[in-house]
Design a protein around this motif. Sequence first.
Motif, short mmCIF file in Angstrom:
data_model
loop_
_atom_site.label_atom_id
_atom_site.label_comp_id
_atom_site.label_asym_id
_atom_site.label_seq_id
_atom_site.Cartn_x
_atom_site.Cartn_y
_atom_site.Cartn_z
N LYS A 63 55.84 54.82 21.93
CA LYS A 63 54.56 53.67 21.06
C LYS A 63 53.27 54.85 20.29
CE LYS A 63 54.04 51.47 25.46
NZ LYS A 63 54.20 50.95 27.04
N GLY A 64 53.91 56.26 20.28
CA GLY A 64 53.07 56.95 19.95
C GLY A 64 53.61 57.39 18.48
N ALA A 65 55.06 57.22 17.94
CA ALA A 65 55.78 56.84 16.98
C ALA A 65 55.41 55.57 16.35
CB ALA A 65 57.34 56.67 17.11
N LYS A 66 55.65 54.44 17.63
CA LYS A 66 55.30 53.16 16.44
C LYS A 66 53.79 52.69 16.47
CE LYS A 66 56.06 49.36 18.66
NZ LYS A 66 57.24 48.29 20.31
N LYS A 67 53.02 53.40 16.42
CA LYS A 67 51.64 53.88 15.85
C LYS A 67 51.37 53.93 14.93
CE LYS A 67 46.78 54.83 18.21
NZ LYS A 67 45.73 55.14 18.79
N PHE A 68 52.20 55.68 14.77
CA PHE A 68 51.97 56.21 13.63
C PHE A 68 52.87 55.18 12.65
CE2 PHE A 68 54.38 59.08 10.57
CZ PHE A 68 53.35 60.12 10.22
N TRP A 69 53.58 54.93 12.66
CA TRP A 69 53.91 53.87 11.20
C TRP A 69 53.84 53.08 10.76
CZ3 TRP A 69 56.86 57.14 8.39
CH2 TRP A 69 57.98 58.06 9.15
N GLU A 70 52.91 52.15 11.64
CA GLU A 70 52.05 51.04 12.09
C GLU A 70 50.85 51.67 10.95
OE1 GLU A 70 52.06 49.67 15.35
OE2 GLU A 70 53.74 48.55 15.36
N LYS A 71 50.20 53.00 11.52
CA LYS A 71 49.98 52.97 10.52
C LYS A 71 49.59 53.72 8.97
CE LYS A 71 47.59 57.20 10.13
NZ LYS A 71 47.38 59.24 11.12
N GLN A 72 51.11 54.00 9.09
CA GLN A 72 51.55 54.64 7.40
C GLN A 72 51.85 53.03 6.99
OE1 GLN A 72 52.34 57.41 6.51
NE2 GLN A 72 50.56 58.18 8.56
N ARG A 73 51.37 51.42 7.27
CA ARG A 73 51.81 50.28 6.26
C ARG A 73 53.57 50.18 6.80
NH1 ARG A 73 46.73 50.93 3.21
NH2 ARG A 73 45.38 50.53 4.32
N PHE A 74 53.98 50.36 7.71
CA PHE A 74 55.46 50.45 7.50
C PHE A 74 55.32 49.00 8.57
CE2 PHE A 74 56.25 54.21 6.53
CZ PHE A 74 57.34 54.32 5.88
N GLU A 75 55.84 48.40 9.11
CA GLU A 75 56.50 47.08 9.46
C GLU A 75 57.61 47.34 10.44
OE1 GLU A 75 57.18 43.37 6.82
OE2 GLU A 75 55.10 43.85 5.51
N MET A 76 57.95 47.06 11.79
CA MET A 76 58.31 47.25 12.58
C MET A 76 59.61 45.96 12.70
SD MET A 76 57.85 50.06 13.57
CE MET A 76 58.93 50.27 15.33
N GLU A 77 60.69 46.28 12.40
CA GLU A 77 61.31 44.69 12.84
C GLU A 77 63.04 45.32 13.55
OE1 GLU A 77 63.36 44.06 8.51
OE2 GLU A 77 61.18 44.08 7.74
N HIS A 78 63.59 44.58 14.44
CA HIS A 78 64.46 44.65 15.30
C HIS A 78 64.46 45.68 16.03
CE1 HIS A 78 66.40 42.51 11.99
NE2 HIS A 78 66.46 42.95 10.89
N GLY A 79 62.74 45.89 16.45
CA GLY A 79 62.74 46.81 17.83
C GLY A 79 62.87 48.80 17.66
N PHE A 80 63.60 48.42 16.11
CA PHE A 80 64.05 50.18 15.86
C PHE A 80 64.33 50.84 14.78
CE2 PHE A 80 67.94 47.71 15.68
CZ PHE A 80 68.42 48.22 14.29
N LEU A 81 63.93 49.61 13.76
CA LEU A 81 63.64 49.96 12.26
C LEU A 81 62.62 49.37 11.77
CD1 LEU A 81 65.00 50.29 9.33
CD2 LEU A 81 65.28 47.27 9.35
N ALA A 82 61.56 50.65 10.88
CA ALA A 82 60.11 50.45 10.42
C ALA A 82 60.42 50.57 8.90
CB ALA A 82 59.17 51.37 10.90
N THR A 83 60.07 49.83 8.49
CA THR A 83 60.29 49.55 6.92
C THR A 83 58.65 49.06 5.86
OG1 THR A 83 62.01 48.44 5.30
CG2 THR A 83 60.83 46.72 7.14
N LYS A 84 59.25 49.49 4.79
CA LYS A 84 57.49 49.43 4.58
C LYS A 84 58.01 49.70 1.83
CE LYS A 84 53.92 51.82 2.26
NZ LYS A 84 52.52 52.53 3.04
N LYS A 85 57.66 48.86 1.77
CA LYS A 85 58.64 48.11 -0.23
C LYS A 85 57.29 49.35 -0.65
CE LYS A 85 58.85 43.37 -0.22
NZ LYS A 85 58.64 42.31 -0.74
N LEU A 86 57.83 50.06 -1.61
CA LEU A 86 57.46 50.82 -2.54
C LEU A 86 56.85 50.53 -3.42
CD1 LEU A 86 59.67 53.94 -1.84
CD2 LEU A 86 57.45 53.86 -0.60
#
Length: 86
Positions: A63-86
């Motif tokens: 949960k801590g990592a998910k929160k961090f990546w969401e703060k970085q504006r990454f989108e969570m996909e498939h429960g394990f992949l966080a992705t972001k357009k550059l």
Amino acid sequence: IKGVQSINIREQGKEKKGVLHTTIITKDARGKGYGDALVKHAMDFFKKQGCKRLDTFVHFKNKGAKKFWEKQRFEMEHGFLATKKL
């Protein structure tokens, strides 16, 4: 050392994608901007290399990592992949 990061560029056809394999921040350094700085540095590098997307992998129970990546504006996909357009 307050943190480390492992990165590479993956080419799929004509598209380049940045991949953050590992981003680790020591417990005493968390919440102090070190993670933000590592991610910003990686994003700048990937942009200069012509990457259009950036992916990282997050364990669905971390949960801590998910929160961090969401703060970085990454989108969570498939429960394990966080992705972001550059």
